[in-house]
Scaffold this active site. Structure first.
Site, PDB file in Angstrom:
ATOM      1  N   LYS A 154       0.845  -1.637   0.391  1.00 34.73           N
ATOM      2  CA  LYS A 154       0.086   0.280   0.162  1.00 34.73           C
ATOM      3  C   LYS A 154       0.982   1.369   0.218  1.00 34.73           C
ATOM      4  O   LYS A 154       0.822   1.945  -0.317  1.00 34.73           O
ATOM      5  CB  LYS A 154      -0.945  -0.328   1.012  1.00 34.73           C
ATOM      6  N   ARG A 234      10.787  -0.133   9.190  1.00 34.79           N
ATOM      7  CA  ARG A 234      11.486  -0.366  10.412  1.00 34.79           C
ATOM      8  C   ARG A 234      12.423  -0.500  10.567  1.00 34.79           C
ATOM      9  O   ARG A 234      13.478  -0.413   9.633  1.00 34.79           O
ATOM     10  CB  ARG A 234      10.571  -2.131  10.412  1.00 34.79           C
ATOM     11  N   ASP A 258      13.437   7.689   9.490  1.00 36.46           N
ATOM     12  CA  ASP A 258      12.012   7.754  10.117  1.00 36.46           C
ATOM     13  C   ASP A 258      12.090   7.362  11.378  1.00 36.46           C
ATOM     14  O   ASP A 258      11.911   6.900  12.013  1.00 36.46           O
ATOM     15  CB  ASP A 258      11.145   7.711   9.633  1.00 36.46           C
ATOM     16  N   GLU A 263      15.766   2.057  18.190  1.00 36.44           N
ATOM     17  CA  GLU A 263      14.451   3.444  18.516  1.00 36.44           C
ATOM     18  C   GLU A 263      13.797   2.580  20.169  1.00 36.44           C
ATOM     19  O   GLU A 263      13.449   3.980  20.774  1.00 36.44           O
ATOM     20  CB  GLU A 263      14.143   3.950  17.678  1.00 36.44           C
ATOM     21  N   HIS A 295      10.513   7.829  14.416  1.00 33.88           N
ATOM     22  CA  HIS A 295       9.268   7.079  13.883  1.00 33.88           C
ATOM     23  C   HIS A 295       7.723   8.759  13.685  1.00 33.88           C
ATOM     24  O   HIS A 295       6.722   8.016  14.370  1.00 33.88           O
ATOM     25  CB  HIS A 295       9.212   6.520  15.071  1.00 33.88           C
TER      26      HIS A 295
HETATM   27  P1  NAD Z   1       1.672  -3.837   2.700  1.00 30.53           P
HETATM   28  O1  NAD Z   1       1.594  -5.004   3.618  1.00 30.53           O
HETATM   29  O2  NAD Z   1       0.358  -3.151   1.969  1.00 30.53           O
HETATM   30  O3  NAD Z   1       3.130  -3.732   1.829  1.00 30.53           O
HETATM   31  C1  NAD Z   1       4.248  -4.334   1.949  1.00 30.53           C
HETATM   32  C2  NAD Z   1       5.145  -4.948   0.956  1.00 30.53           C
HETATM   33  O4  NAD Z   1       6.012  -5.636   0.865  1.00 30.53           O
HETATM   34  C3  NAD Z   1       4.209  -6.452   0.602  1.00 30.53           C
HETATM   35  O5  NAD Z   1       3.791  -5.939  -0.887  1.00 30.53           O
HETATM   36  C4  NAD Z   1       4.777  -7.136   0.995  1.00 30.53           C
HETATM   37  O6  NAD Z   1       4.045  -8.065  -0.287  1.00 30.53           O
HETATM   38  C5  NAD Z   1       5.981  -7.056   0.315  1.00 30.53           C
HETATM   39  N1  NAD Z   1       7.978  -7.608   1.199  1.00 30.53           N
HETATM   40  C6  NAD Z   1       6.528  -8.600   2.259  1.00 30.53           C
HETATM   41  N2  NAD Z   1       8.298  -8.822   2.122  1.00 30.53           N
HETATM   42  C7  NAD Z   1       9.749  -8.749   1.017  1.00 30.53           C
HETATM   43  C8  NAD Z   1      10.459  -9.064   0.723  1.00 30.53           C
HETATM   44  N3  NAD Z   1      11.111 -10.433   1.295  1.00 30.53           N
HETATM   45  N4  NAD Z   1      11.598  -8.006   0.157  1.00 30.53           N
HETATM   46  C9  NAD Z   1      10.338  -7.284  -0.722  1.00 30.53           C
HETATM   47  N5  NAD Z   1       8.981  -7.041  -0.098  1.00 30.53           N
HETATM   48  C10 NAD Z   1       8.262  -7.851   0.573  1.00 30.53           C
HETATM   49  O7  NAD Z   1       2.074  -3.373   3.814  1.00 30.53           O
HETATM   50  P2  NAD Z   1       2.284  -1.405   3.745  1.00 30.53           P
HETATM   51  O8  NAD Z   1       1.171  -0.574   4.344  1.00 30.53           O
HETATM   52  O9  NAD Z   1       2.393  -0.672   2.987  1.00 30.53           O
HETATM   53  O10 NAD Z   1       3.121  -1.124   5.045  1.00 30.53           O
HETATM   54  C11 NAD Z   1       4.712  -0.896   4.817  1.00 30.53           C
HETATM   55  C12 NAD Z   1       5.701  -1.314   5.908  1.00 30.53           C
HETATM   56  O11 NAD Z   1       5.653   0.565   6.787  1.00 30.53           O
HETATM   57  C13 NAD Z   1       4.810  -1.808   7.001  1.00 30.53           C
HETATM   58  O12 NAD Z   1       5.579  -3.504   7.339  1.00 30.53           O
HETATM   59  C14 NAD Z   1       5.136  -0.896   8.561  1.00 30.53           C
HETATM   60  O13 NAD Z   1       6.182  -2.100   8.944  1.00 30.53           O
HETATM   61  C15 NAD Z   1       5.665   0.456   7.584  1.00 30.53           C
HETATM   62  N6  NAD Z   1       5.408   1.605   8.338  1.00 30.53           N
HETATM   63  C16 NAD Z   1       5.897   2.610   9.013  1.00 30.53           C
HETATM   64  C17 NAD Z   1       4.975   3.754  10.010  1.00 30.53           C
HETATM   65  C18 NAD Z   1       5.743   4.805  10.199  1.00 30.53           C
HETATM   66  O14 NAD Z   1       5.244   5.610  10.452  1.00 30.53           O
HETATM   67  N7  NAD Z   1       6.952   4.875  10.049  1.00 30.53           N
HETATM   68  C19 NAD Z   1       3.512   3.498   9.714  1.00 30.53           C
HETATM   69  C20 NAD Z   1       2.905   2.671   9.071  1.00 30.53           C
HETATM   70  C21 NAD Z   1       3.761   1.516   8.490  1.00 30.53           C
END
Ligand code: NAD
Length: 334
Positions: A154, A234, A258, A263, A295
């Site tokens: 996403k 992460r 971020d 952290e 973060h």
């Molecule tokens: P999502 O599940 O929609 O997308 C994650 C994508 O990563 C998926 O398409 C999945 O197939 C892919 N993936 C999984 N393993 C993989 C690998 N080994 N190599 C390559 N791609 C791989 O999740 P999202 O909503 O897009 O969120 C992504 C990440 O963002 C979350 O996991 C979270 O850790 C992080 N996040 C950070 C914050 C922040 O405030 N900094 C906030 C929300 C989410």
């Protein structure tokens, strides 16, 4: 239902209370981070509400189970902090907030790219100090560059969509290929191709055993000299000691973090009166071409509203025995 809310900041309490429009939930807000030392605070509650840096390992889960906690509502998307297999073996249900605003995080990742490129963090300080020189603030046109998106879920897709207006080429790497990413003009490539051919790498995959230290000395060595690396996903996706070496050798030209592997004891707290003991983080923030934030990519009003609404919906579903639409299941472990 009585819910113990851990790692509460004033904004968490405000948004959760507002989301509980019928006032059916009884929240106890604890500032403490959930850990083996604080888990006992959950005594007398039915559910626990936890955030990104709360510890939900086997030890904590055992304590929670002994206190009759059967439900954990995460108020975040990632669930790498939960020992899911252990939770399942104890019969503890876990939900998360799968999507609250991919825009918040993607827009923040783009902000880091633009700020690092045009050195906004340095320009801001210079002008405040009466230094109107622009020497050293030279940027580059994004147009014509290649951006690599690791994880085209996403957030990765929204990030790619934002970038499609910049006239850049977008390469993606993911275990699963999304037609939407290709429709946005993105092209899937192998991870090594992405590492070696792009000018900017932005990480949007979850933390899993496969992605732990995805950015390490070996992968950095494959990258273009002067590459920009952005991590809003992460902390443990990046080996911070390896990026320090990459920055010192100038193999890495720009770094935007971020999130940071260590952290948990630092971020979200005002430690400005204390001596920070983390030498790796302290070294990172001395580089002129590094921006570290605490973060905060998710931190918009829309995201907080959506997080709170979904968390309240998850708690209500558990209380009523309805299907848990946002349950984190073992099948979701990669
Ligand atoms: P999502 O599940 O929609 O997308 C994650 C994508 O990563 C998926 O398409 C999945 O197939 C892919 N993936 C999984 N393993 C993989 C690998 N080994 N190599 C390559 N791609 C791989 O999740 P999202 O909503 O897009 O969120 C992504 C990440 O963002 C979350 O996991 C979270 O850790 C992080 N996040 C950070 C914050 C922040 O405030 N900094 C906030 C929300 C989410």
């Amino acid at each position: 239902m009585k819910t113990a809310v851990f790692s509460t900041k004033p904004y968490d309490a405000k948004f959760l209370i507002a989301a509980d429009v019928d006032a059916v939930h009884d929240f106890d807000f604890f500032e403490e981070r959930l850990s083996p030392h604080t888990a006992k605070l959950a005594e007398g509650h039915t559910a626990v509400c936890a955030f990104v840096n709360d510890v939900l390992n086997a030890r904590v889960l055992d304590i929670l189970r002994s206190l009759d906690i059967g439900f954990i509502a995460l108020r975040c998307a990632g669930f790498n902090q939960v020992d899911l297999r252990h939770a399942s073996s104890l019969g503890i249900k876990v939900t998360h907030v799968p999507a609250y605003s991919p825009y918040a995080v993607a827009e923040f990742a783009l902000t880091l790219v633009l700020a690092l490129n045009r050195r906004i963090h340095r320009a801001y300080n210079r002008v405040r100090d009466g230094n109107f020189s622009i020497d050293g603030l030279l940027g580059f046109d994004l147009r014509g560059k290649t951006v690599g998106v690791v994880g085209t879920g996403k957030i990765g897709r929204v990030f790619s969509g934002l970038f499609s207006g910049f006239g850049v080429k977008i390469f993606g790497y993911d275990l699963y290929h999304s037609p939407e990413f290709t429709e946005l003009g993105g092209k899937y490539v192998e991870l090594d191709t992405l590492f070696s051919e792009v000018d900017i790498i932005s990480l949007h995959c979850p933390l899993t055993p496969q992605t732990f230290h995805l950015i390490d000395a070996q992968s950095i060595a494959k990258m273009k000299r002067g590459v920009m690396i952005i991590n809003t996903s992460r902390g443990a996706l990046v080996d911070a000691s390896a990026v320090i070496e990459g920055l010192k050798s100038e193999q890495i030209g720009y770094l935007g973090l971020d999130v940071y592997e260590q952290e948990a004891d630092l971020f979200y707290e005002n430690l400005s009166e204390r001596i920070i003991q983390d030498d790796v983080l302290q070294r990172l923030v001395t580089f002129p071409n590094v921006i570290v934030t605490s973060h905060q990519a998710y931190f918009t009003d829309t995201a907080l509203q959506n997080i709170s609404n979904t968390t309240v919906t998850n708690l209500t579903a558990y209380e009523k025995g309805d299907p848990l639409l946002n349950e984190v299941t073992l099948a979701m472990l990669h």
